[in-house]
Scaffold this active site. Structure first.
Site, PDB file in Angstrom:
ATOM      1  N   PRO A  10      -2.348  -4.186  -2.887  1.00  0.00           N
ATOM      2  CG  PRO A  10      -4.548  -3.803  -2.268  1.00  0.00           C
ATOM      3  CD  PRO A  10      -3.314  -4.538  -1.850  1.00  0.00           C
ATOM      4  CG  ASN A  11      -4.524   0.011  -6.105  1.00  0.00           C
ATOM      5  OD1 ASN A  11      -4.900  -0.295  -7.225  1.00  0.00           O
ATOM      6  ND2 ASN A  11      -5.346  -0.005  -5.059  1.00  0.00           N
ATOM      7  NE  ARG A  18      -2.161   4.117  -5.199  1.00  0.00           N
ATOM      8  CZ  ARG A  18      -2.174   3.449  -4.054  1.00  0.00           C
ATOM      9  NH1 ARG A  18      -1.168   2.651  -3.733  1.00  0.00           N
ATOM     10  NH2 ARG A  18      -3.182   3.572  -3.231  1.00  0.00           N
ATOM     11  CE1 TYR A  23       0.588   5.868  -0.932  1.00  0.00           C
ATOM     12  CE2 TYR A  23      -0.698   6.484  -2.876  1.00  0.00           C
ATOM     13  CZ  TYR A  23      -0.631   6.034  -1.566  1.00  0.00           C
ATOM     14  OH  TYR A  23      -1.789   5.741  -0.894  1.00  0.00           O
ATOM     15  CG  ASN A  74       2.589  -0.654   1.709  1.00  0.00           C
ATOM     16  OD1 ASN A  74       1.428  -0.619   2.122  1.00  0.00           O
ATOM     17  ND2 ASN A  74       3.150   0.361   1.089  1.00  0.00           N
ATOM     18  CB  ALA A  77      -6.758  -0.093   0.467  1.00  0.00           C
ATOM     19  CD  GLU A  98       0.408  -1.542   9.791  1.00  0.00           C
ATOM     20  OE1 GLU A  98       0.250  -2.113  10.904  1.00  0.00           O
ATOM     21  OE2 GLU A  98      -0.351  -0.654   9.382  1.00  0.00           O
ATOM     22  CG  HIS A 100       1.286   2.130   5.928  1.00  0.00           C
ATOM     23  ND1 HIS A 100       0.456   1.389   5.129  1.00  0.00           N
ATOM     24  CD2 HIS A 100       1.120   1.665   7.188  1.00  0.00           C
ATOM     25  CE1 HIS A 100      -0.210   0.518   5.870  1.00  0.00           C
ATOM     26  NE2 HIS A 100       0.184   0.660   7.128  1.00  0.00           N
ATOM     27  CB  ILE A 101       4.798   4.942   0.760  1.00  0.00           C
ATOM     28  CG1 ILE A 101       5.390   3.637   0.223  1.00  0.00           C
ATOM     29  CG2 ILE A 101       5.410   6.167   0.086  1.00  0.00           C
ATOM     30  CD1 ILE A 101       4.972   3.309  -1.190  1.00  0.00           C
ATOM     31  NE  ARG A 107      -2.836   9.561   2.031  1.00  0.00           N
ATOM     32  CZ  ARG A 107      -2.833   8.505   1.215  1.00  0.00           C
ATOM     33  NH1 ARG A 107      -2.101   7.441   1.518  1.00  0.00           N
ATOM     34  NH2 ARG A 107      -3.571   8.508   0.130  1.00  0.00           N
TER      35      ARG A 107
HETATM   36  C1  DQA Z   1      -0.355   2.850   1.821  1.00  0.00           C
HETATM   37  C2  DQA Z   1      -1.457   3.642   2.540  1.00  0.00           C
HETATM   38  C3  DQA Z   1      -2.813   3.015   2.307  1.00  0.00           C
HETATM   39  O1  DQA Z   1      -3.815   3.757   2.975  1.00  0.00           O
HETATM   40  C4  DQA Z   1      -3.130   2.993   0.830  1.00  0.00           C
HETATM   41  O2  DQA Z   1      -4.377   2.354   0.606  1.00  0.00           O
HETATM   42  C5  DQA Z   1      -2.061   2.377   0.020  1.00  0.00           C
HETATM   43  C6  DQA Z   1      -0.667   2.685   0.342  1.00  0.00           C
HETATM   44  C7  DQA Z   1       1.016   3.543   1.927  1.00  0.00           C
HETATM   45  O3  DQA Z   1       2.012   2.881   1.617  1.00  0.00           O
HETATM   46  O4  DQA Z   1       1.115   4.716   2.282  1.00  0.00           O
HETATM   47  O5  DQA Z   1      -2.309   1.690  -0.965  1.00  0.00           O
HETATM   48  O6  DQA Z   1      -0.248   1.585   2.424  1.00  0.00           O
END
Ligand code: DQA
Length: 147
Positions: A10-11, A18, A23, A74, A77, A98, A100-101, A107
């Site tokens: 998501p997102n 965003r 990011y 990725n 959340a 797994e 994450h950017i 964080r």
């Molecule tokens: C994320 C980190 C997550 O905590 C966040 O909710 C995201 C992006 C990252 O790529 O850093 O949507 O997965």
């Protein structure tokens, strides 16, 4: 040619607009183009999938078990609380990396927990869009039996 799946939760479709301070400013489309090109260089056919829905991500993981050698994921959340995605990763048996950017550990407290890490082959976080590219490299080592 072996196929791999790069999956965004998501997102992440809003990458580029965003929270650019977290990011980056590269767009979702440009990151996917770069990731696909690198996957091809590494000798993989690459499918990219994004969804804002937990069920759609789970359905895609199920489908990937039939034709993909591995997944770079990725989960956004969902990483932090989706036991359903965790169970799907366990169920499909193919290796999942797994990614994450952002560096989730620097964080908010809630981002320090990943419920999917224990069932993924490894975790890459904090390298911006390069986290995806490093995820591809990791998958190559795993698929070719070197890790
Ligand atoms: C994320 C980190 C997550 O905590 C966040 O909710 C995201 C992006 C990252 O790529 O850093 O949507 O997965």
């Amino acid at each position: 040619m072996k196929k791999i799946l790069v999956m965004h939760g998501p997102n992440l479709n809003l990458l580029g607009e965003r929270e650019p301070g977290v990011y980056g400013t590269d767009t979702f489309e440009s990151i996917n183009a770069e990731v696909s090109a690198r996957a091809n260089e590494l000798g993989f056919e690459c499918e990219v999938f994004q969804s804002n829905s937990e069920g759609a991500l789970i359905d895609k993981l199920h489908a990937a078990r039939l034709d993909c050698a591995g997944v770079v994921l990725n989960a956004g959340a969902y990483t932090h609380y989706s036991y359903a995605i965790r169970d799907a990763i366990t169920a499909v048996k193919i290796p999942v990396i797994e990614v994450h950017i952002s560096n989730v550990h620097s964080r908010d407290e809630f981002r320090h927990t990943s419920v999917i890490s224990p069932v993924c082959r490894g975790v890459i976080a904090g390298f911006g869009k390069n986290s995806y590219l490093l995820g591809l490299e990791a998958l190559k080592y795993i698929i070719e039996g070197e890790a």
